[in-house]
Design a protein around this motif. Structure first.
Motif, short mmCIF file in Angstrom:
data_model
loop_
_atom_site.label_atom_id
_atom_site.label_comp_id
_atom_site.label_asym_id
_atom_site.label_seq_id
_atom_site.Cartn_x
_atom_site.Cartn_y
_atom_site.Cartn_z
N LEU A 39 39.39 32.41 42.05
CA LEU A 39 40.47 31.62 42.63
C LEU A 39 41.67 32.50 42.95
N PRO A 40 42.47 32.10 43.96
CA PRO A 40 43.65 32.89 44.33
C PRO A 40 44.61 33.05 43.15
N GLY A 41 45.37 34.12 43.18
CA GLY A 41 46.35 34.37 42.13
C GLY A 41 45.75 34.91 40.85
N PRO A 45 37.34 31.35 37.20
CA PRO A 45 36.22 32.17 36.75
C PRO A 45 36.40 33.62 37.21
N LYS A 46 35.88 34.53 36.39
CA LYS A 46 36.00 35.95 36.72
C LYS A 46 34.75 36.68 36.27
N GLU A 47 34.58 37.86 36.79
CA GLU A 47 33.53 38.76 36.30
C GLU A 47 34.19 40.09 36.00
N GLN A 48 33.62 40.81 35.04
CA GLN A 48 34.12 42.13 34.68
C GLN A 48 33.01 43.15 34.81
N ILE A 49 33.35 44.28 35.38
CA ILE A 49 32.41 45.39 35.55
C ILE A 49 33.03 46.61 34.89
N GLY A 53 28.48 54.53 36.99
CA GLY A 53 27.30 55.18 37.54
C GLY A 53 26.38 54.29 38.35
N THR A 54 26.50 52.98 38.22
CA THR A 54 25.62 52.05 38.92
C THR A 54 26.43 51.27 39.94
N CYS A 55 25.82 50.94 41.06
CA CYS A 55 26.47 50.12 42.07
C CYS A 55 26.31 48.65 41.68
N TYR A 56 27.40 47.90 41.76
CA TYR A 56 27.38 46.47 41.43
C TYR A 56 27.93 45.67 42.60
N PRO A 57 27.33 44.51 42.88
CA PRO A 57 27.94 43.61 43.87
C PRO A 57 29.20 43.00 43.28
N ILE A 58 30.18 42.74 44.12
CA ILE A 58 31.39 42.07 43.68
C ILE A 58 31.21 40.59 44.00
N LYS A 59 31.24 39.77 42.98
CA LYS A 59 30.93 38.35 43.10
C LYS A 59 32.07 37.53 43.71
N TYR A 60 33.29 37.77 43.25
CA TYR A 60 34.45 36.99 43.70
C TYR A 60 35.41 37.87 44.49
N CYS A 97 46.30 40.20 43.52
CA CYS A 97 45.91 38.79 43.37
C CYS A 97 45.85 38.08 44.70
N LEU A 98 45.26 38.76 45.69
CA LEU A 98 45.04 38.22 47.03
C LEU A 98 43.59 38.51 47.41
N SER A 99 43.14 37.91 48.49
CA SER A 99 41.76 38.17 48.93
C SER A 99 41.60 39.64 49.31
#
Length: 111
Positions: A39-41, A45-49, A53-60, A97-99
């Motif tokens: 969500l903006p700001g 929900p959030k994800e933490q990486i 060494g590994t490539c991860y998709p960014i979910k949000y 905290c912006l897109s």
């Protein structure tokens, strides 16, 4: 005497285990961490990486924060699977905290 030797070996194993666990935990504590929010700001929900060494998709994509530690920079990519050149490299603490356009991330393992 044999009992004393077995206890000594068990004590050494226990001490070695504690030392190894402490070393592993300090490596985890020193990891840089990328957090992205749904969500903006920088809310919701959030994800933490934090694995390097590994490539991860960014979910949000509606806010992120990067906690820089131990020389582990974040390389952000506009394409999935870390394809193409890194569009942004972050080597310091940063919060936005912006897109944002980044689709994937790799945290470099600098040692």
């Amino acid at each position: 005497m044999a009992r004393f030797n077995k206890l000594s070996v068990l004590a050494m194993v226990a001490i070695t285990t504690v030392v190894l666990l402490a070393a592993l935990m300090s490596d985890v504590a020193d990891a840089s961490t990328f957090t992205d929010w749904k969500l903006p700001g920088c809310h919701g929900p959030k994800e933490q990486i934090s694995n390097c060494g590994t490539c991860y998709p960014i979910k949000y994509h509606l806010g992120y924060s990067f906690k820089y530690t131990a020389g582990k920079s974040a390389y952000l990519y506009r394409f999935p699977h870390c394809l193409g050149p890194a569009g942004r490299i972050i080597s310091y603490n940063e919060t936005r905290c912006l897109s944002f356009p980044w689709k994937s991330i790799r945290i470099k393992c600098h040692h």
